[in-house]
Design a protein around this motif. Structure first.
Motif, short mmCIF file in Angstrom:
data_model
loop_
_atom_site.label_atom_id
_atom_site.label_comp_id
_atom_site.label_asym_id
_atom_site.label_seq_id
_atom_site.Cartn_x
_atom_site.Cartn_y
_atom_site.Cartn_z
N ALA A 135 24.72 6.98 63.09
CA ALA A 135 23.40 7.47 62.70
C ALA A 135 22.28 6.85 63.51
N CYS A 136 22.50 5.65 64.08
CA CYS A 136 21.40 5.03 64.81
C CYS A 136 21.37 5.49 66.26
N GLY A 137 22.27 6.41 66.64
CA GLY A 137 22.20 6.95 68.00
C GLY A 137 23.10 6.22 68.98
N CYS A 138 23.95 5.33 68.50
CA CYS A 138 24.88 4.65 69.39
C CYS A 138 26.08 5.56 69.63
N PHE A 139 26.84 5.30 70.66
CA PHE A 139 27.81 6.29 71.08
C PHE A 139 29.24 5.83 70.91
N GLY A 140 30.17 6.80 70.92
CA GLY A 140 31.56 6.58 70.51
C GLY A 140 32.39 5.76 71.48
N ALA A 141 33.67 5.64 71.12
CA ALA A 141 34.57 4.75 71.85
C ALA A 141 34.68 5.13 73.32
N GLN A 187 8.11 11.10 65.71
CA GLN A 187 8.22 12.47 66.22
C GLN A 187 7.40 12.61 67.50
N GLY A 188 7.93 13.34 68.43
CA GLY A 188 7.20 13.60 69.66
C GLY A 188 7.19 12.42 70.62
N ARG A 189 7.94 11.35 70.27
CA ARG A 189 7.94 10.17 71.15
C ARG A 189 9.30 10.01 71.85
N ASN A 190 10.15 11.02 71.70
CA ASN A 190 11.47 11.00 72.35
C ASN A 190 12.30 9.78 71.92
N ILE A 191 12.26 9.51 70.64
CA ILE A 191 13.06 8.40 70.10
C ILE A 191 14.41 8.98 69.69
N ASN A 192 15.47 8.63 70.42
CA ASN A 192 16.80 9.16 70.11
C ASN A 192 17.75 8.10 69.59
N SER A 193 17.39 6.86 69.74
CA SER A 193 18.25 5.80 69.23
C SER A 193 17.35 4.65 68.79
N ILE A 194 17.90 3.79 68.00
CA ILE A 194 17.12 2.64 67.52
C ILE A 194 17.96 1.37 67.63
N PRO A 195 17.31 0.24 67.87
CA PRO A 195 15.86 0.09 68.02
C PRO A 195 15.36 0.59 69.38
N THR A 196 14.19 1.13 69.38
CA THR A 196 13.50 1.49 70.62
C THR A 196 12.16 0.78 70.62
#
Lengths: 312, 273
Positions: free
Chosen positions: A117-123, B231-240
């Protein structure tokens, strides 16, 4: 093919520069090898690939459990078909379609946020979605070159083509189904965990710096496995043995699953979640245990923890 | 060697003396020492009291739950699946933790506990207590001041306390003369943020440069599709961590194993002079 058509085809082929055909072959074989390698790599841990597919949130759990292994089989069969020149134009076209589907899914993941969910990626993906899309576009280009260079060429004859397809389908299906049970995939050629490996080899140097000093027994296991409670009992007994090294449990399970395990199995050792990026480096099949002394692996045990006498 | 009568009498008395000493000295062999474990939160009747803390003992399965509103302390035994009330006068502060006897008096009140997946819950003194991982608490969403965040999240507070930033990097950040705005997007439900943000916040707390302004934003789960300042800041992962110098975005920082935020920031500032 009648004589006139065959003559026409021969004449057309004769007009084609040989380098065009050569490029077509190169593109086809390279793309086929990539698909084959990729499919086999996924097939070594189909459960991890299933997790990755589930992370996109596109299919429900049941469909994911079916689609992920099917995709692996399809990728291997496609790779074999390309390499063996089974209807080269058609298979190159099918590979482009598959790649475009992958690109679409990655683009969806990029826009919606995926996997963890935090945007980290798989193995298997220590890369960003944008990098994966870029890579897939290059493969699409290879497919296009294969089609362009192979037009008019039938490739392997029908009988041979059929045999190749059936054989690759059967073998790849058997491979995907059996791979979690095959014991030899924990060998050093496939993972990096072997006596002599150092923490940096295992991508653990920065993740677990405490292992660089002293002796430790590291237990790799799935806390949701039916055997986990028994493993905890055995490790608890080891932990209580005088002179035994401290024990650290590493698991690919979620934090919530770890907590459920902690409350019920009451382990006498710490259990940490293992980063998915590290999984292919350490194992293909669990459970697995290894001894670390001053940051270097001294012994590896597959299937069951070591005995107390091995630790003293 | 021959012993005289006085020495022999002394030797005969030694076991008696040992027993007497054992009877009078504190029962240290039966003591439980617990250290706070900030990976878990204590929920009391749906809220999270500031000083409600879970302490973990060295003995596997033994925990002490400190609920300030309860008259007694609560010793949680996961093997026995029960919680025992411990009079607060029997609990002593020791180096970084608490010490108490592991032998409860026969009249001590005991409460049954239940394990529900990753949660432990019980009722003590009419209070519903639930132990859960701090990452599972309702998240902080939106703009948040550092003081508020640190007060609400002991795991961040302790992480800040444990981190020691490099002095030379802090000095470099303090000397920087350009206008810097740092927007940090993170989540209290994210394990990577839990590891990285306390380090970053420690750095922020040590930098006294008025040219550097830091804004903190908590994001919810599914943040890429939820409305908010991300929103609109291109945040795709955290922490950023978005770093702007003189109004222009220069770079984005994120968490990596072994990240050193003060050095990374110092390098960024050093590259933009």
């Amino acid at each position: 093919m009648d004589a006139a058509t065959e003559a026409h085809a021969l004449q057309r082929n004769a007009r084609w520069p040989s380098w065009r055909g050569g490029l077509g072959h190169a593109g086809r074989i390279l793309l086929g090898a990539i698909f084959l390698f990729s499919g086999i790599a996924k097939g070594l841990t189909p459960s991890e690939f299933t997790q990755q597919v589930a992370g996109y949130g596109i299919l429900g759990p049941r469909l994911t459990a079916l689609a992920a292994p099917a995709l692996i089989v399809f990728e291997i069969v496609l790779g074999v078909a390309l390499v063996c020149a089974v209807r080269p134009v058609l298979t190159a076209g099918a590979s482009i379609v598959l790649l475009l589907i992958f690109i679409g899914i990655e683009a969806y993941g990029l826009s919606a946020g995926r996997t963890e969910a935090c945007g980290c990626f798989g193995a298997y993906s220590s890369r960003t979605p944008a990098e994966v899309i870029g890579e897939d576009l290059l493969f699409v280009l290879l497919g296009a070159i294969a089609i362009w260079g192979s037009r008019g060429w039938e490739g392997l004859r029908a009988g041979g083509a059929g045999a190749v397809l059936v054989a690759s389908l059967l073998i790849s299906t058997a491979f995907v189904v059996a791979s979690p049970s095959l014991p030899f995939f924990n060998i050093p050629v496939i993972t990096r965990l072997a006596p002599g490996a150092v923490l940096a080899d295992l991508k653990l140097e920065k993740r677990l710096p405490a292992l660089a000093e002293g002796r430790h027994l590291v237990a790799l296991f799935d806390v949701t496995d039916a055997r986990a409670a028994g493993i905890a009992t055995t490790l608890n007994a080891l932990a209580a043995t005088q002179g035994a090294p401290p024990i650290l449990g590493l698991t690919p399970s979620t934090e919530q699953e770890i907590d459920a395990f902690l409350w019920t199995a009451v382990p006498a050792f710490e259990v940490k979640r293992i980063d998915r990026e590290v999984i292919p480096v350490l194992y293909r099949r669990l459970p697995r245990f290894f001894l670390v002394d001053s940051g270097r692996v001294t012994a590896v045990y597959d299937g069951a923890p070591p005995e107390a006498k091995d630790l003293l | 060697m021959m012993l005289d009568m006085a020495s022999l009498r002394t030797i005969r008395l030694l076991p008696v003396l040992a027993l007497a000493l054992a009877a009078t000295s504190p029962a240290l062999a039966d003591a439980i020492v617990c250290k706070p474990n900030y990976d878990y939160s204590v929920e009391v009747d749906g809220s999270y009291p500031k000083n409600a803390t879970l302490y973990q003992a060295a003995s596997p399965g033994m925990y002490y739950v400190d609920v300030p509103a309860c008259k007694t302390g609560l010793l949680m035994d996961m093997k026995a699946r029960k919680v025992v009330a411990v009079p607060r006068e029997q609990i002593k502060q020791v180096d970084g933790g608490l010490q108490m006897n592991d032998t409860a008096p026969p009249t001590a009140t005991a409460y049954a506990l239940a394990v529900d997946g990753p949660f432990v819950q019980f009722q003590a003194e009419d209070k519903k207590v639930r132990i859960l991982r701090c990452l599972d608490r309702p998240p902080i969403v939106g703009a948040v001041e550092m003081d508020t965040l640190v007060a609400d999240r002991p795991e961040y507070r302790e992480g800040m306390r444990e981190y020691a930033p490099k002095g030379e990097s802090i000095a470099a950040l303090n000397k920087y003369t350009k206008k810097v705005q740092i927007d940090a997007f993170f989540a209290t439900w994210c394990p990577h943020c839990k590891e990285y943000m306390p380090k970053f916040l420690r750095v922020v707390s040590e930098v006294k440069n008025p040219n550097i302004k830091v804004n903190l934003y908590g994001v919810p789960k599914g943040f890429t599709q939820a409305p908010g300042p991300w929103q609109g800041r291109n945040i795709n992962s955290i922490p950023t961590i978005i770093v702007k110098i003189d109004g222009r975005e220069i770079t984005r920082m994120g968490s990596q194993p072994g990240a050193v935020p003060e050095t990374e920031l110092a390098d960024i500032f050093g590259a933009v002079r």
